[in-house]
Structure formats: structure tokens, C-alpha cells
Scaffold this active site. Structure first.
Site, PDB file in Angstrom:
ATOM      1  N   SER A  77       0.839  -1.198   0.000  1.00 41.83           N
ATOM      2  CA  SER A  77       0.000   0.000   0.000  1.00 41.83           C
ATOM      3  C   SER A  77       0.872   1.244   0.000  1.00 41.83           C
ATOM      4  O   SER A  77       1.822   1.343   0.781  1.00 41.83           O
ATOM      5  CB  SER A  77      -0.904   0.030   1.235  1.00 41.83           C
ATOM      6  OG  SER A  77      -1.621   1.259   1.273  1.00 41.83           O
ATOM      7  N   VAL A  92       7.304   2.474   3.967  1.00 39.73           N
ATOM      8  CA  VAL A  92       8.222   1.739   3.094  1.00 39.73           C
ATOM      9  C   VAL A  92       7.761   1.836   1.637  1.00 39.73           C
ATOM     10  O   VAL A  92       8.561   2.090   0.734  1.00 39.73           O
ATOM     11  CB  VAL A  92       8.375   0.270   3.547  1.00 39.73           C
ATOM     12  CG1 VAL A  92       9.264  -0.507   2.587  1.00 39.73           C
ATOM     13  CG2 VAL A  92       8.943   0.204   4.957  1.00 39.73           C
ATOM     14  N   CYS A  93       6.477   1.655   1.391  1.00 37.70           N
ATOM     15  CA  CYS A  93       5.955   1.732   0.013  1.00 37.70           C
ATOM     16  C   CYS A  93       6.093   3.152  -0.536  1.00 37.70           C
ATOM     17  O   CYS A  93       6.417   3.336  -1.716  1.00 37.70           O
ATOM     18  CB  CYS A  93       4.501   1.293  -0.034  1.00 37.70           C
ATOM     19  SG  CYS A  93       4.233  -0.426   0.450  1.00 37.70           S
ATOM     20  N   GLU A  94       5.858   4.133   0.305  1.00 39.11           N
ATOM     21  CA  GLU A  94       6.036   5.528  -0.108  1.00 39.11           C
ATOM     22  C   GLU A  94       7.481   5.781  -0.524  1.00 39.11           C
ATOM     23  O   GLU A  94       7.749   6.313  -1.609  1.00 39.11           O
ATOM     24  CB  GLU A  94       5.652   6.464   1.045  1.00 39.11           C
ATOM     25  CG  GLU A  94       5.895   7.928   0.754  1.00 39.11           C
ATOM     26  CD  GLU A  94       5.643   8.806   1.958  1.00 39.11           C
ATOM     27  OE1 GLU A  94       6.498   9.686   2.245  1.00 39.11           O
ATOM     28  OE2 GLU A  94       4.603   8.645   2.628  1.00 39.11           O
ATOM     29  N   THR A 102       8.378   3.869  -3.847  1.00 38.27           N
ATOM     30  CA  THR A 102       7.797   4.470  -5.049  1.00 38.27           C
ATOM     31  C   THR A 102       8.523   5.754  -5.414  1.00 38.27           C
ATOM     32  O   THR A 102       8.836   5.985  -6.591  1.00 38.27           O
ATOM     33  CB  THR A 102       6.292   4.710  -4.840  1.00 38.27           C
ATOM     34  OG1 THR A 102       5.672   3.452  -4.503  1.00 38.27           O
ATOM     35  CG2 THR A 102       5.643   5.286  -6.091  1.00 38.27           C
TER      36      THR A 102
END
Length: 167
Positions: free
Chosen positions: A55, A60-62, A65
Site C-alpha cells: 500500500s 516503506v511503500c512511499e 515508489t
């Protein structure tokens, strides 16, 4: 036997077939932040980097990306980050962080990323995507695969960049 990864040290199984280097990349349809559909995988004549994340609304995903948006900018590759987040949230994310070099898309409509074996099949994150990176050459073959063993950790960016630059 299902592929497994860990979430904070606890094993979780992934659903779908195991896709390996040398395999043909399955075509999958995802939904971009403008609600258009995009087909990823398959033979496109262009190198593709297909990144899956749980998500965008996690640190971490932020970070991942944003990092891929920066390090792959200017390279002649088609980069898509796929999550189960709704396109509306993805659009807000891209606008907030000036993500413009890559496509951020959702697998909420068809759940096609199960074809890549990255759908989490059990536990608290059941139904969302594991953290993974696939590089697909122009002929549609997987030339690099990284299933991140611990969901809460970032992928190896240097390996991905080296692979892309070698094509």
C-alpha cells in the site's frame, strides 16, 4: 508449494504461480490513477519494470515508489508500481509527491497480479500484494525477479537499476 515471505518475521504464503527468470511475463490489466486500464507484462517491444507494493499509504511503500520514480527517470523503460490502493488514493499520492516518471496503478478491479504469484494469501495482509520487482524485456521474458523476503523491507534498488541499464 506456495512461495512464502515474512511479515515482521511471520511466514505468509503467496497465491498464484511462481514466475521465474526466463519465463514469459503474463499480461495483467491494472487501473491507472485516471481510471484508464493499462496492460503490463507480455511482449511490448520495450523494457518494463513491474513493481508490486502492499500500500502506498505506508512509509516503506512511499519511500520505494519515490525512489523508483527518481532512479528510473530518464531511462527508456515503462515502469509501473502496482498496489491494491484505489486509483483515487493513488492519484492523491502522485500529486502529493510529484510522481510523474512512472505509472502508479491499482489491481483492485481484476486482481491480475495473482498471475505473478505476489498476492498475499493469508494473514493480516491477505488480499493485497507482496513487495516484488520484475524486469521484463521487450520480447516479454522475465529477465529479473526480486520477491522481497520481508514485506517491511525495501527492495535492492541497485540490482534493479543494474539490470535495467544492461538491457
Amino acid at each position: 508449494m506456495a512461495t512464502t515471505v515474512t511479515l515482521k518475521g511471520n511466514a505468509v504464503a503467496l497465491a498464484g504461480p511462481e514466475i521465474n527468470v526466463g519465463d514469459r511475463a503474463p499480461e495483467a490489466v491494472v487501473v491507472a490513477s485516471d481510471l484508464s486500464e493499462k496492460t503490463i507484462g507480455g511482449s511490448t517491444g520495450k523494457t518494463q519494470v513491474i513493481i508490486t507494493v502492499p500500500s502506498l499509504d505506508t512509509p516503506v511503500c512511499e519511500a520505494e515508489t519515490k525512489k523508483f520514480n527518481d532512479i528510473l527517470a530518464g531511462l527508456d523503460v515503462d515502469v509501473t508500481v502496482v498496489s491494491m490502493d484505489l486509483p483515487f488514493a493513488e492519484k492523491r499520492f502522485c500529486e502529493s509527491f510529484s510522481i510523474g516518471n512512472i505509472t502508479v496503478a491499482s489491481d483492485f478491479r481484476y486482481r491480475d497480479m495473482e498471475k505473478y504469484g505476489v498476492l498475499i494469501a493469508e494473514g493480516a495482509l491477505k488480499g493485497i500484494l507482496a513487495r516484488a520487482v520484475f524486469v521484463v524485456n521487450g520480447e516479454g521474458k522475465v529477465v529479473y525477479k526480486q520477491i522481497v523476503p520481508e514485506i517491511t523491507e525495501e527492495p535492492n534498488y541497485d540490482d534493479v537499476l543494474s539490470c535495467v541499464k544492461s538491457l
